[in-house]
Design a protein around this motif. Structure first.
Motif, mmCIF file in Angstrom:
data_model
loop_
_atom_site.group_PDB
_atom_site.id
_atom_site.type_symbol
_atom_site.label_atom_id
_atom_site.label_comp_id
_atom_site.label_asym_id
_atom_site.label_seq_id
_atom_site.Cartn_x
_atom_site.Cartn_y
_atom_site.Cartn_z
ATOM 1 N N LEU A 79 1.984 2.607 -3.405
ATOM 2 C CA LEU A 79 0.980 2.952 -4.299
ATOM 3 C C LEU A 79 0.791 4.260 -4.267
ATOM 4 O O LEU A 79 0.232 5.105 -5.137
ATOM 5 C CB LEU A 79 -0.493 2.166 -4.031
ATOM 6 N N GLN A 80 0.897 5.000 -3.065
ATOM 7 C CA GLN A 80 0.637 6.433 -2.599
ATOM 8 C C GLN A 80 1.399 7.652 -3.571
ATOM 9 O O GLN A 80 0.638 8.260 -4.072
ATOM 10 C CB GLN A 80 0.898 6.634 -1.378
ATOM 11 N N GLN B 238 -4.886 1.954 -12.261
ATOM 12 C CA GLN B 238 -5.365 0.952 -11.551
ATOM 13 C C GLN B 238 -4.658 -0.375 -12.103
ATOM 14 O O GLN B 238 -4.191 -0.437 -13.140
ATOM 15 C CB GLN B 238 -6.778 0.467 -11.859
ATOM 16 N N GLN C 196 -2.089 7.491 -11.121
ATOM 17 C CA GLN C 196 -3.489 7.478 -11.064
ATOM 18 C C GLN C 196 -3.995 6.219 -11.885
ATOM 19 O O GLN C 196 -5.261 6.237 -12.196
ATOM 20 C CB GLN C 196 -4.211 8.646 -11.418
ATOM 21 N N GLN D 291 0.810 -1.376 0.106
ATOM 22 C CA GLN D 291 0.011 0.076 0.019
ATOM 23 C C GLN D 291 0.804 1.179 0.157
ATOM 24 O O GLN D 291 0.495 2.213 -0.843
ATOM 25 C CB GLN D 291 -1.043 -0.012 1.303
ATOM 26 N N ASP E 231 -1.107 -4.481 -15.447
ATOM 27 C CA ASP E 231 -1.093 -3.072 -15.423
ATOM 28 C C ASP E 231 -1.153 -2.306 -16.739
ATOM 29 O O ASP E 231 -1.655 -2.917 -17.677
ATOM 30 C CB ASP E 231 0.497 -2.829 -14.779
ATOM 31 N N GLN F 112 -0.513 7.769 -6.669
ATOM 32 C CA GLN F 112 -1.768 7.644 -6.477
ATOM 33 C C GLN F 112 -2.531 6.346 -7.113
ATOM 34 O O GLN F 112 -3.591 6.495 -7.951
ATOM 35 C CB GLN F 112 -2.384 8.947 -6.817
ATOM 36 N N LEU F 113 -1.814 5.088 -7.002
ATOM 37 C CA LEU F 113 -2.216 4.249 -7.781
ATOM 38 C C LEU F 113 -3.356 3.369 -6.962
ATOM 39 O O LEU F 113 -3.389 3.508 -5.591
ATOM 40 C CB LEU F 113 -1.109 3.131 -8.200
ATOM 41 N N THR F 114 -4.324 2.390 -7.444
ATOM 42 C CA THR F 114 -5.401 1.774 -6.641
ATOM 43 C C THR F 114 -5.116 0.332 -7.241
ATOM 44 O O THR F 114 -5.003 -0.072 -8.530
ATOM 45 C CB THR F 114 -6.700 2.256 -6.970
ATOM 46 N N LEU F 115 -5.708 -0.577 -6.402
ATOM 47 C CA LEU F 115 -5.730 -2.103 -6.924
ATOM 48 C C LEU F 115 -7.025 -2.367 -7.023
ATOM 49 O O LEU F 115 -8.147 -2.035 -6.035
ATOM 50 C CB LEU F 115 -5.007 -2.771 -5.627
ATOM 51 N N ASP F 116 -7.351 -3.107 -8.006
ATOM 52 C CA ASP F 116 -8.551 -3.728 -8.301
ATOM 53 C C ASP F 116 -8.382 -5.254 -8.049
ATOM 54 O O ASP F 116 -8.010 -5.919 -9.144
ATOM 55 C CB ASP F 116 -9.005 -3.406 -9.692
ATOM 56 N N HIS G 99 -4.680 -4.565 -11.819
ATOM 57 C CA HIS G 99 -5.790 -5.497 -11.399
ATOM 58 C C HIS G 99 -5.109 -6.768 -11.201
ATOM 59 O O HIS G 99 -4.084 -7.243 -11.715
ATOM 60 C CB HIS G 99 -6.635 -5.582 -12.723
#
Length: 598
Positions: free
Chosen positions: A462-463, A507, A505, A459, A528, A466-470, A509
């Motif tokens: 990721l900051q 995602q 920004q 985590q 990715d 500003q990436l997010t996990l799906d 997966h």
């Protein structure tokens, strides 16, 4: 004289004979016809006239008085016709006598005499003369008929003789001309048949200057050229064969050739020595039969039976063999041979080549390298750990105050030291993998728990972007049989690479699903939206110390992460691969076997 002229003359002669027989037959028939017509016109007509004259006399003589002038006129008319058809000797005298007797009869009628005896005498004389005239023509008719019969017999003999001559001549041509035409073909066919069996000594005898003579001379020249060409070709083939045999026999690696019927057709001396079998027990024998008697060949046959798509693409398998009381290492290589079949217009499989290359020297060098890396890695780990501990003391200020600029320098040193520690750790893992000392702790694990643990660990990374996990993982997935620590390490490595190459920004997966193969496994994927990987690099990235060109200039990796990850997954019975297109991101996937139910 050439054959064409002979055949033409034969047909012309047969045609002339046919025309001659036909012409002579027509001549004979015409001659017989003229003879028959003359008989009818000259004699038979006179006989008919005489018969009519006798009937007219019968009518005159039947009267008591000569008063039937119509019968008299009829007789005179018939006598006049006979006078115009006198054809035989003595016939004219008879006709004159008839005219004279008829004149006396007319004088008798003009005298008005009625003596019956005199009238009867005149009628008898006329009848006698008429019979004599008919007799002359009847004798002539008989004579001419006999002559016509003799002529017909004579002409028939001539026709039969000419026809016999024509038939015999035609038979002579029928028997000789085709034989003359076919005899040369028989000799040519026999010589060609011998030539097909590579016998070029049976030439065709030249017996004339006709077409067959020309063909025989040309074919004999062809046989001489074929013999010369065969001799030169055989010499070249033997030279090439000897050259190839010398090359194959002098190779420093084992070479085996198995044809499409799985029969061993070639084994060089090195292969024979490794198999410990003489040539007579190897060549032209079925591969399965040899495998039953030889363990090494059975192992080679196992690699041969592996489908080409499933054969290792990175490195061929290495066999360890006992040789001269020490271990020798041979790398096995299998290559399928295909050839273009011009008759069927397609490519065909013609056999397989198995090579055994002695890589003992390279193995020793590789082992020395591995030992050196393991020694250096272990030797570096202790001072690097000490440096890391000292950096912590300096940053905490326990050994004295540190200003801001010094803090930045210490942070940089610590970051580089951490990178060196990771590199040393990876080198230690590589040395363990190569030595086979890696320890796996297999246990049943839930994929969702492994993924959640890796996601929680990553985590902080990721900051900055500003990436997010799906994450999409079904709760109903069965447990897998895996080493949780090493599987988590692989997943973290894949997520770290995805974070490194993903745009801001974006995602990432994470998917997990059950495969549909005969033996189902769990497939875990990390996708990715980065720049993607070119096709020529998609397999190279799993090799050690390989890094693909990065347009962002990142050079912090060692090129060992994906190689170690593939080794970890492979040792657990799974596979690791990548699917990627330039500009469309990359998807790294690996599979793990299902846990056995207790």
């Amino acid at each position: 004289m050439n054959l064409k002229t002979k055949i033409t003359l034969a047909f012309l002669t047969m045609l002339l004979l046919l025309l001659g027989v036909s012409a002579f037959t027509l001549y004979s028939l015409n001659r017989l016809d003229r003879s028959a017509r003359n008989v009818l016109r000259d004699n038979l007509y006179s006989v008919e006239l005489g018969q009519h004259m006798l009937r007219a006399l019968d009518r005159l003589q039947a009267q008591e008085a000569p008063l039937d002038t119509q019968a008299k006129q009829r007789f005179e008319q018939l006598l006049a016709r006979e006078a115009g058809n006198v054809t035989e000797p003595g016939e004219q005298q008879v006709v004159d006598s008839l005219f004279s007797e008829l004149a006396d009869t007319e004088r008798y009628l003009a005298s008005d005499t009625t003596a019956l005896q005199l009238w009867t005498a005149h009628m008898g004389q006329l009848r006698q003369l008429t019979y004599r005239m008919v007799g002359l023509n009847t004798q002539a008719l008989t004579r001419k008929n006999e002559a016509a019969n003799r002529l017909a017999t004579e002409q028939t003999g001539y026709v039969l003789a000419l026809l016999t001559f024509a038939v015999l001549t035609c038979l002579l041509f029928v028997l000789s001309v085709p034989e003359a035409a076919v005899s040369g073909l028989r000799k040519l066919s026999a010589s060609i048949e011998n030539a097909t069996h590579q016998d070029y000594s049976n030439s065709i005898p030249v017996e004339g200057h006709d077409e067959f003579g020309a063909v025989a001379r040309a074919f004999n020249r062809l046989l001489v050229q074929l013999q010369d060409y065969r001799t030169s070709t055989l010499a070249q083939l033997l030279a090439e064969r000897n050259r190839m045999v010398s090359l194959v026999n002098n190779l420093d690696e084992g070479l085996l050739l198995v044809d499409e019927n799985r029969r061993l057709i070639l084994a060089n001396p090195v292969a024979q020595q490794l198999l410990s079998l003489p040539p007579e027990q190897l060549l032209n024998r079925p591969a399965e039969e040899i495998a039953q008697q030889n363990d090494l060949f059975r192992e080679l046959l196992r690699h041969l039976d592996t489908p080409a798509a499933q054969r290792p693409t990175e490195a061929a398998p290495v066999l360890t063999l006992a040789q001269h009381d020490e271990e020798a290492y041979y790398r096995v290589s299998v290559n399928d041979v295909v050839s273009f079949n011009e008759v069927l217009d397609k490519m065909e499989f013609v056999g397989s080549i198995l090579t055994l290359r002695n890589v003992s020297e390279y193995k020793k060098l590789d082992q020395a390298k591995s030992n050196f890396l393991a020694t250096v890695s272990h030797e570096l780990k202790t001072p690097l750990s000490s440096i890391n501990f000292s950096l912590k003391l300096l940053q905490n200020g326990k050994v004295g105050p540190v200003n801001e600029e010094q803090q930045n320098i210490l942070a940089t040193i610590k970051q580089e030291n951490q990178r060196l520690l990771r590199l040393v750790g990876e080198l230690i893992d590589v040395s363990r993998l190569e030595s086979g000392n890696i320890q796996l702790n297999f246990q049943a694990a839930r994929v969702a728990e492994v993924v959640q643990f890796a996601a929680a660990t990553i985590q902080l990374q990721l900051q900055p972007k500003q990436l997010t996990l799906d994450i999409q993982i079904a709760d109903t997935l069965p447990a897998v049989r895996a080493d949780i620590e090493k599987t988590t390490w692989v997943l973290l490595n894949l997520l770290a690479n995805a974070i490194r190459y993903s745009p801001e920004q974006a995602q990432i997966h994470i998917r997990a699903a059950l495969t549909t193969e005969a033996q189902p496994q769990i497939r875990i994927s990390v996708q990715d939206h980065g720049p993607g990987i070119a096709p020529q690099y998609q397999e190279k990235i799993f090799q050690r110390f390989v890094q693909i060109p990065d347009k962002n200039g990142y050079k912090g990796g060692s090129g060992l992460g994906l190689s170690i990850a593939r080794e970890f997954i492979g040792s657990q019975g799974g596979q690791l691969w990548v699917e990627s297109e330039l500009g469309s991101g990359s998807t790294f996937s690996f599979t793990l076997p299902l846990a056995r139910p207790e």
